[in-house]
Motif scaffolding. Structure first.
Motif, PDB file in Angstrom:
ATOM      1  N   LEU A  77     -11.187  -0.635  -1.061  1.00 55.86           N
ATOM      2  CA  LEU A  77     -10.921   0.779  -0.880  1.00 55.86           C
ATOM      3  C   LEU A  77     -10.124   1.028   0.396  1.00 55.86           C
ATOM      4  O   LEU A  77      -9.144   1.784   0.391  1.00 55.86           O
ATOM      5  N   ILE A  78     -10.493   0.366   1.460  1.00 56.04           N
ATOM      6  CA  ILE A  78      -9.768   0.513   2.728  1.00 56.04           C
ATOM      7  C   ILE A  78      -8.336  -0.005   2.586  1.00 56.04           C
ATOM      8  O   ILE A  78      -7.387   0.625   3.058  1.00 56.04           O
ATOM      9  N   ALA A  79      -8.166  -1.142   1.930  1.00 52.76           N
ATOM     10  CA  ALA A  79      -6.831  -1.709   1.749  1.00 52.76           C
ATOM     11  C   ALA A  79      -5.948  -0.796   0.901  1.00 52.76           C
ATOM     12  O   ALA A  79      -4.773  -0.593   1.222  1.00 52.76           O
ATOM     13  N   VAL A  80      -6.509  -0.201  -0.139  1.00 52.07           N
ATOM     14  CA  VAL A  80      -5.734   0.699  -0.994  1.00 52.07           C
ATOM     15  C   VAL A  80      -5.325   1.946  -0.219  1.00 52.07           C
ATOM     16  O   VAL A  80      -4.181   2.405  -0.317  1.00 52.07           O
ATOM     17  N   VAL A  81      -6.235   2.493   0.577  1.00 52.59           N
ATOM     18  CA  VAL A  81      -5.904   3.682   1.361  1.00 52.59           C
ATOM     19  C   VAL A  81      -4.808   3.366   2.372  1.00 52.59           C
ATOM     20  O   VAL A  81      -3.861   4.144   2.547  1.00 52.59           O
ATOM     21  N   VAL A  82      -4.887   2.213   3.032  1.00 50.43           N
ATOM     22  CA  VAL A  82      -3.861   1.838   4.012  1.00 50.43           C
ATOM     23  C   VAL A  82      -2.504   1.650   3.328  1.00 50.43           C
ATOM     24  O   VAL A  82      -1.476   2.128   3.816  1.00 50.43           O
ATOM     25  N   VAL A  83      -2.495   0.977   2.182  1.00 52.90           N
ATOM     26  CA  VAL A  83      -1.235   0.758   1.473  1.00 52.90           C
ATOM     27  C   VAL A  83      -0.660   2.079   0.980  1.00 52.90           C
ATOM     28  O   VAL A  83       0.551   2.306   1.056  1.00 52.90           O
ATOM     29  N   LEU A  84      -1.506   2.973   0.507  1.00 49.87           N
ATOM     30  CA  LEU A  84      -1.013   4.275   0.061  1.00 49.87           C
ATOM     31  C   LEU A  84      -0.450   5.081   1.225  1.00 49.87           C
ATOM     32  O   LEU A  84       0.575   5.740   1.087  1.00 49.87           O
ATOM     33  N   LEU A  85      -1.105   5.035   2.380  1.00 55.48           N
ATOM     34  CA  LEU A  85      -0.588   5.768   3.536  1.00 55.48           C
ATOM     35  C   LEU A  85       0.739   5.192   4.013  1.00 55.48           C
ATOM     36  O   LEU A  85       1.642   5.936   4.383  1.00 55.48           O
ATOM     37  N   LEU A  86       0.856   3.874   4.009  1.00 57.61           N
ATOM     38  CA  LEU A  86       2.098   3.252   4.459  1.00 57.61           C
ATOM     39  C   LEU A  86       3.217   3.380   3.419  1.00 57.61           C
ATOM     40  O   LEU A  86       4.388   3.497   3.772  1.00 57.61           O
ATOM     41  N   GLY A  87       2.867   3.361   2.142  1.00 57.96           N
ATOM     42  CA  GLY A  87       3.875   3.382   1.093  1.00 57.96           C
ATOM     43  C   GLY A  87       4.184   4.750   0.535  1.00 57.96           C
ATOM     44  O   GLY A  87       5.029   4.888  -0.343  1.00 57.96           O
ATOM     45  N   LEU A  88       3.522   5.782   1.058  1.00 55.93           N
ATOM     46  CA  LEU A  88       3.732   7.116   0.511  1.00 55.93           C
ATOM     47  C   LEU A  88       5.173   7.602   0.627  1.00 55.93           C
ATOM     48  O   LEU A  88       5.687   8.182  -0.337  1.00 55.93           O
ATOM     49  N   PRO A  89       5.882   7.378   1.736  1.00 54.40           N
ATOM     50  CA  PRO A  89       7.284   7.814   1.765  1.00 54.40           C
ATOM     51  C   PRO A  89       8.145   7.124   0.715  1.00 54.40           C
ATOM     52  O   PRO A  89       8.967   7.767   0.054  1.00 54.40           O
ATOM     53  N   PHE A  90       7.955   5.829   0.538  1.00 55.91           N
ATOM     54  CA  PHE A  90       8.703   5.100  -0.488  1.00 55.91           C
ATOM     55  C   PHE A  90       8.360   5.610  -1.881  1.00 55.91           C
ATOM     56  O   PHE A  90       9.247   5.803  -2.721  1.00 55.91           O
ATOM     57  N   MET A  91       7.075   5.843  -2.132  1.00 54.83           N
ATOM     58  CA  MET A  91       6.660   6.313  -3.446  1.00 54.83           C
ATOM     59  C   MET A  91       7.216   7.701  -3.738  1.00 54.83           C
ATOM     60  O   MET A  91       7.677   7.979  -4.843  1.00 54.83           O
ATOM     61  N   GLY A  92       7.185   8.571  -2.736  1.00 52.78           N
ATOM     62  CA  GLY A  92       7.739   9.904  -2.915  1.00 52.78           C
ATOM     63  C   GLY A  92       9.235   9.876  -3.160  1.00 52.78           C
ATOM     64  O   GLY A  92       9.765  10.624  -3.988  1.00 52.78           O
ATOM     65  N   GLN A  93       9.925   9.000  -2.438  1.00 52.90           N
ATOM     66  CA  GLN A  93      11.372   8.866  -2.617  1.00 52.90           C
ATOM     67  C   GLN A  93      11.691   8.330  -4.016  1.00 52.90           C
ATOM     68  O   GLN A  93      12.620   8.803  -4.672  1.00 52.90           O
ATOM     69  N   ALA A  94      10.929   7.358  -4.471  1.00 54.25           N
ATOM     70  CA  ALA A  94      11.161   6.801  -5.809  1.00 54.25           C
ATOM     71  C   ALA A  94      10.895   7.840  -6.889  1.00 54.25           C
ATOM     72  O   ALA A  94      11.669   7.965  -7.851  1.00 54.25           O
ATOM     73  N   LEU A  95       9.807   8.593  -6.755  1.00 52.56           N
ATOM     74  CA  LEU A  95       9.515   9.628  -7.745  1.00 52.56           C
ATOM     75  C   LEU A  95      10.529  10.762  -7.691  1.00 52.56           C
ATOM     76  O   LEU A  95      10.913  11.314  -8.727  1.00 52.56           O
ATOM     77  N   GLY A  96      10.968  11.121  -6.478  1.00 52.82           N
ATOM     78  CA  GLY A  96      12.004  12.148  -6.361  1.00 52.82           C
ATOM     79  C   GLY A  96      13.316  11.710  -6.983  1.00 52.82           C
ATOM     80  O   GLY A  96      13.996  12.501  -7.640  1.00 52.82           O
ATOM     81  N   GLY A  97      13.682  10.447  -6.781  1.00 53.87           N
ATOM     82  CA  GLY A  97      14.894   9.919  -7.406  1.00 53.87           C
ATOM     83  C   GLY A  97      14.796   9.920  -8.917  1.00 53.87           C
ATOM     84  O   GLY A  97      15.758  10.263  -9.618  1.00 53.87           O
ATOM     85  N   PHE A  98      13.624   9.541  -9.422  1.00 53.36           N
ATOM     86  CA  PHE A  98      13.430   9.549 -10.872  1.00 53.36           C
ATOM     87  C   PHE A  98      13.538  10.971 -11.419  1.00 53.36           C
ATOM     88  O   PHE A  98      14.185  11.209 -12.446  1.00 53.36           O
TER      89      PHE A  98
END
Length: 87
Positions: free
Chosen positions: A55-76
């Motif tokens: 759970l801690i690892a998933v939260v950390v990865v989501l916090l670090l990867g949120l800008p990339f994920m948002g950019q990818a979804l926005g591009g899509f």
């Protein structure tokens, strides 16, 4: 929309899905593998030992990867909106 256009949209959606979910899944897999190896070596069979670090690892990865994920979804979404507008 024709059949090939629908397939292109579906392929783009699946590619975006894989790009967004892969970092979280890989980190969860590695953390789970490390924890199960630790449990096998120490013979500690505690269920919270597997849940909390993942759970801690998933939260950390989501916090670090949120800008990339948002950019990818926005591009899509912009590519999809362009397809809708162009007809």
């Amino acid at each position: 929309m024709t059949g090939p256009e629908v397939l292109d949209v579906a392929r783009d959606a699946l590619t975006t899905l894989l790009l967004i979910s892969a970092p979280v899944l890989v980190v969860t897999l590695l953390v789970g593998l490390g924890i199960s190896l630790f449990q096998a070596l120490t013979q500690i069979q505690e269920m919270t030992l597997t849940f909390v670090p993942k759970l801690i690892a998933v939260v950390v990865v989501l916090l670090l990867g949120l800008p990339f994920m948002g950019q990818a979804l926005g591009g899509f979404m912009s590519r999809l909106a362009d397809r809708i507008i162009s007809g």
